[in-house]
Scaffold this active site. Structure first.
Site, mmCIF file in Angstrom:
data_model
loop_
_atom_site.group_PDB
_atom_site.id
_atom_site.type_symbol
_atom_site.label_atom_id
_atom_site.label_comp_id
_atom_site.label_asym_id
_atom_site.label_seq_id
_atom_site.Cartn_x
_atom_site.Cartn_y
_atom_site.Cartn_z
ATOM 1 N N ARG A 104 -11.879 -2.481 27.477
ATOM 2 C CA ARG A 104 -10.912 -1.866 26.579
ATOM 3 C C ARG A 104 -10.726 -2.656 25.285
ATOM 4 O O ARG A 104 -10.658 -2.072 24.199
ATOM 5 C CB ARG A 104 -9.569 -1.692 27.297
ATOM 6 C CG ARG A 104 -8.454 -1.083 26.471
ATOM 7 C CD ARG A 104 -8.888 0.103 25.614
ATOM 8 N NE ARG A 104 -9.613 1.119 26.346
ATOM 9 C CZ ARG A 104 -10.387 2.029 25.779
ATOM 10 N NH1 ARG A 104 -10.561 2.033 24.453
ATOM 11 N NH2 ARG A 104 -11.010 2.919 26.505
ATOM 12 N N LYS A 139 -2.694 -2.265 2.565
ATOM 13 C CA LYS A 139 -2.038 -1.424 3.587
ATOM 14 C C LYS A 139 -2.875 -1.441 4.867
ATOM 15 O O LYS A 139 -3.499 -0.453 5.255
ATOM 16 C CB LYS A 139 -1.848 -0.009 3.052
ATOM 17 C CG LYS A 139 -0.907 0.044 1.848
ATOM 18 C CD LYS A 139 -0.802 1.443 1.266
ATOM 19 C CE LYS A 139 0.099 1.463 0.037
ATOM 20 N NZ LYS A 139 0.180 2.796 -0.586
ATOM 21 N N LYS A 171 3.175 -5.032 -10.421
ATOM 22 C CA LYS A 171 3.487 -3.632 -10.160
ATOM 23 C C LYS A 171 4.783 -3.228 -10.858
ATOM 24 O O LYS A 171 5.419 -4.037 -11.545
ATOM 25 C CB LYS A 171 3.549 -3.393 -8.653
ATOM 26 C CG LYS A 171 2.264 -3.830 -7.939
ATOM 27 C CD LYS A 171 2.105 -3.211 -6.580
ATOM 28 C CE LYS A 171 1.624 -1.785 -6.709
ATOM 29 N NZ LYS A 171 1.348 -1.192 -5.373
ATOM 30 N N GLU A 201 -0.058 -2.697 -13.239
ATOM 31 C CA GLU A 201 0.061 -1.261 -12.965
ATOM 32 C C GLU A 201 0.805 -0.564 -14.101
ATOM 33 O O GLU A 201 1.828 -1.059 -14.584
ATOM 34 C CB GLU A 201 0.812 -1.067 -11.650
ATOM 35 C CG GLU A 201 1.124 0.378 -11.303
ATOM 36 C CD GLU A 201 1.975 0.474 -10.054
ATOM 37 O OE1 GLU A 201 1.437 0.284 -8.952
ATOM 38 O OE2 GLU A 201 3.200 0.714 -10.185
ATOM 39 N N ASP A 222 -1.719 4.406 -12.275
ATOM 40 C CA ASP A 222 -1.070 4.877 -11.059
ATOM 41 C C ASP A 222 -0.661 6.347 -11.143
ATOM 42 O O ASP A 222 0.064 6.753 -12.047
ATOM 43 C CB ASP A 222 0.170 4.018 -10.782
ATOM 44 C CG ASP A 222 0.809 4.332 -9.443
ATOM 45 O OD1 ASP A 222 0.077 4.423 -8.439
ATOM 46 O OD2 ASP A 222 2.039 4.486 -9.406
#
Length: 289
Positions: A104, A139, A171, A201, A222
């Site tokens: 597994r 992410k 950002k 960004e 963006d």
């Protein structure tokens, strides 16, 4: 596809060890211990139950090695290879207990990473007629980032920064707190060394014009529609790398790439990839060897 980087052996070993500890718990595989004689041997194959791109063989091999070093793991394909439905990915033979107890963990790593590689390859195929590259984001699954980013490479994609410490990415929230685009860029340039890249960004063309005046290595465009992206690429004029991001799907990526951007970053490569359906089929040996 360019040559794949090698996963560090220590990184593979520690990740697999943690996964086996999680699965085996305090008493080990009590089902296998109760039903399978210690002397039993077996042969098995890991096969693809659907078509996809293989990634994670080193982790699967390590799962069997750590469970029982006497288990032999022979890859039939390489990471980055395309497997058809039914294709044998690896052959395993040795003590049956070791094979069953590692199954597994081996399949979890291999299926997860092959799923990331497979999804990445689909995005890459959609823009093969352009010069744009598909790249990942941060992410990722906690503690699996190095492997998931490796799987993106297996699928033909490129890697963005690995963490907060290897590049500056300013950002919208940074810009808001720092006092604007120019102020944020000036502060970043004063802080980092000359080898550290700076990306910022923007979500408007006015912000982009300010970036072009202040200077940066990469600009992240963006959530801009294709017509605005095309205008942005024209304004940039090759003076810095243009990256598009935000809501990219398999249906929209071609139009985005055709605007002339250099990179397209996609969080879904790692946060939304479906596990590739793989299975381990086992056969008992006729007797001890």
């Amino acid at each position: 596809m360019s040559e794949l980087p090698a996963l560090p052996a220590q990184t593979v070993e520690s990740a697999v060890r943690a996964a086996l500890l999680e699965d085996l718990g305090r008493a080990g595989d009590i089902t296998t211990q109760a039903t399978i004689p210690a002397s039993a041997r077996a042969t098995a194959v890991i096969a693809a139950r659907e078509a996809g791109v293989v990634a994670g063989l080193a982790l699967a091999k390590e799962a069997f090695r750590q469970t029982d070093p006497a288990v032999s793991f022979i890859p039939c394909l390489e990471d980055g290879a395309r497997a058809t439905a039914g294709a044998v990915i690896a052959r395993i033979e040795g003590p049956a207990r070791g094979i069953l107890s590692a199954e597994r963990v081996a399949l979890n790593f291999l299926g997860r990473l092959s799923g990331v590689a497979t999804l990445t390859s689909r995005y890459v195929e959609k823009i093969s007629h352009t010069r744009a590259k598909v790249c990942d984001t941060r992410k990722t699954t906690p503690l699996l980032r190095a492997f998931e980013k490796y799987a993106v490479r297996c699928g033909g994609g490129a890697n963005h920064r690995f963490g907060l410490d290897d590049a500056v990415l300013i950002k919208d929230n940074h810009i808001a707190v720092a006092g604007g685009v120019t102020a944020a860029l000036r502060a970043a340039k004063a802080f980092v060394g000359h080898l550290v890249k700076i990306e910022i960004e923007v979500d408007t063309l006015d912000q982009l014009r300010e970036v072009l005046s202040a200077g940066a290595d990469v600009v992240l465009l963006d959530n801009m529609p294709p017509e605005k992206l095309r205008e942005a690429v024209g304004l940039i004029g090759g003076r810095m790398v243009a990256e598009a991001s935000g809501g990219v799907t398999l249906d929209t990526i071609a139009a985005i790439a055709e605007t002339g951007v250099d990179l397209i970053s996609i969080g879904a490569l790692t946060h939304s990839a479906r596990v590739l359906d793989l299975g381990l089929d086992i056969e008992m040996d006729s007797g001890p060897r």
